[in-house]
Design a protein around this motif. Structure first.
Motif, PDB file in Angstrom:
ATOM      1  N   SER A 150       0.792  -1.348   0.048  1.00  0.00           N
ATOM      2  CA  SER A 150      -0.084   0.118  -0.030  1.00  0.00           C
ATOM      3  C   SER A 150       0.911   1.094  -0.170  1.00  0.00           C
ATOM      4  O   SER A 150       0.425   2.341  -0.561  1.00  0.00           O
ATOM      5  N   THR A 155      -3.301  -1.487  -4.496  1.00  0.00           N
ATOM      6  CA  THR A 155      -4.827  -1.367  -4.108  1.00  0.00           C
ATOM      7  C   THR A 155      -5.307  -3.028  -4.029  1.00  0.00           C
ATOM      8  O   THR A 155      -4.532  -3.552  -4.891  1.00  0.00           O
ATOM      9  N   LEU A 286     -12.362   1.472  -5.445  1.00  0.00           N
ATOM     10  CA  LEU A 286     -12.315   0.595  -4.376  1.00  0.00           C
ATOM     11  C   LEU A 286     -14.184   0.262  -3.751  1.00  0.00           C
ATOM     12  O   LEU A 286     -14.485  -0.626  -3.676  1.00  0.00           O
TER      13      LEU A 286
END
Length: 303
Positions: A150, A155, A286
């Motif tokens: 990260s 991700t 996300l």
């Protein structure tokens, strides 16, 4: 009574030739004469050669022990030098073999990096270069670990590719490393299409597939998929960019009593080797990524 003394000179009966002093003087004069004559007319050279020829065998016999000892010492010395040279050559061969192995590895990595560089320039989305550092020890899963996490911008759900095709998907992210589930894992599923005609399908990992470890699911028995077809990502799942090469069809099994054909495929990426990869940014954020169960399989929750 007067004692009689022994006469200093032998009686005439025992006298034999000239005295010792006379003989010494004669031979000394003869020697000087011969030396003078030899120096001027070389009269004694033939005699010297005859004498040298006669005594040559005795000279050789006398020199034989010394020559034998010298030859034996030379033999052992040459043997020692040969052994030292052999040891040095063996060490040199080992060093050369190590250098050759290192050069071969560097050449392979160089070719892989060059291919990745060209691929990175052709990929229009953000990508992160990473290196494979470990492989999962679980024999029933197909996972590996890369040295980017990260902190580097990786991700969850990020596609991972190498210079030949899609390798897998990031399924776990740590600060400095990430876990990648390979496309051959049984829990992996990638929406693909046939590059030849655009026919879509779901390419899933199959541990029981003997032709490479992947299977194109839910294809009708009369499908036009052929052996040798290249499967690429369709881009309809919001994760994988469209057009990434994934696999090649290796076998198509059709049975009259089955509604679906079994299409076996082999991955194009180096799932069992390689070192350098690219981590791509998912197409969807996300928040728009699939649900956890679907994300694990690489299939969108809402197609």
């Amino acid at each position: 009574m007067a004692f009689q003394t022994l006469e200093r000179t032998p009686p005439p009966f025992f006298r034999q030739g000239p005295s010792a002093f006379t003989r010494l003087a004669f031979y000394a004069a003869l020697s000087l004469l011969l030396m003078a004559m030899d120096a001027r007319w070389h009269l004694v050279s033939p005699l010297r050669r005859v004498i040298a020829t006669v005594i040559e065998p005795a000279v050789q016999i006398a020199r034989a022990p010394g020559l034998a000892l010298g030859a034996m010492a030379g033999y052992f010395e040459s043997l020692r030098e040969a052994q030292q040279d052999a040891d040095a050559q063996r060490k040199a061969n080992v060093q050369l073999a190590l250098k050759a192995e290192l050069a071969s590895q560097l050449q392979s990595e160089n070719a892989s990096l060059r291919a990745l560089l060209k691929l990175k320039q052709s990929v229009p989305i953000h990508s992160i270069a990473a290196e494979i550092v470990a492989q999962a020890s679980d024999p029933f899963s197909r996972k590996l670990f890369i040295d980017r996490g990260s902190l580097a911008g990786v991700t969850l759900g990020s596609p991972v590719i190498d210079e030949t095709g899609l390798l897998g998907q990031v399924t776990q992210v740590d600060p400095i490393s990430s876990q990648v589930t390979l496309v051959t894992d049984r829990d992996s599923a990638v929406p693909v299409e046939v590059a030849r005609d655009g026919q879509r399908g779901i390419l899933a990992g199959d541990a029981d597939a003997t032709a490479g470890g992947m299977e194109l699911r839910w294809q009708a028995s009369d499908t036009d998929v052929r052996v040798g077809d290249i499967l690429v990502t369709s881009g309809l799942d919001g994760i994988y960019p469209a057009g990434l090469a994934v696999a090649r069809v290796t076998e198509v099994q059709r049975r009259p009593d089955a509604a679906f054909a079994r299409v076996l495929c082999a991955p194009l990426a180096h799932v069992n080797g390689g070192r350098h990869v690219l981590v791509l940014k998912p197409l969807a954020p996300l928040a728009m990524a699939p649900a956890p169960a679907a994300a694990k399989r690489g299939v969108p929750a809402h197609p």
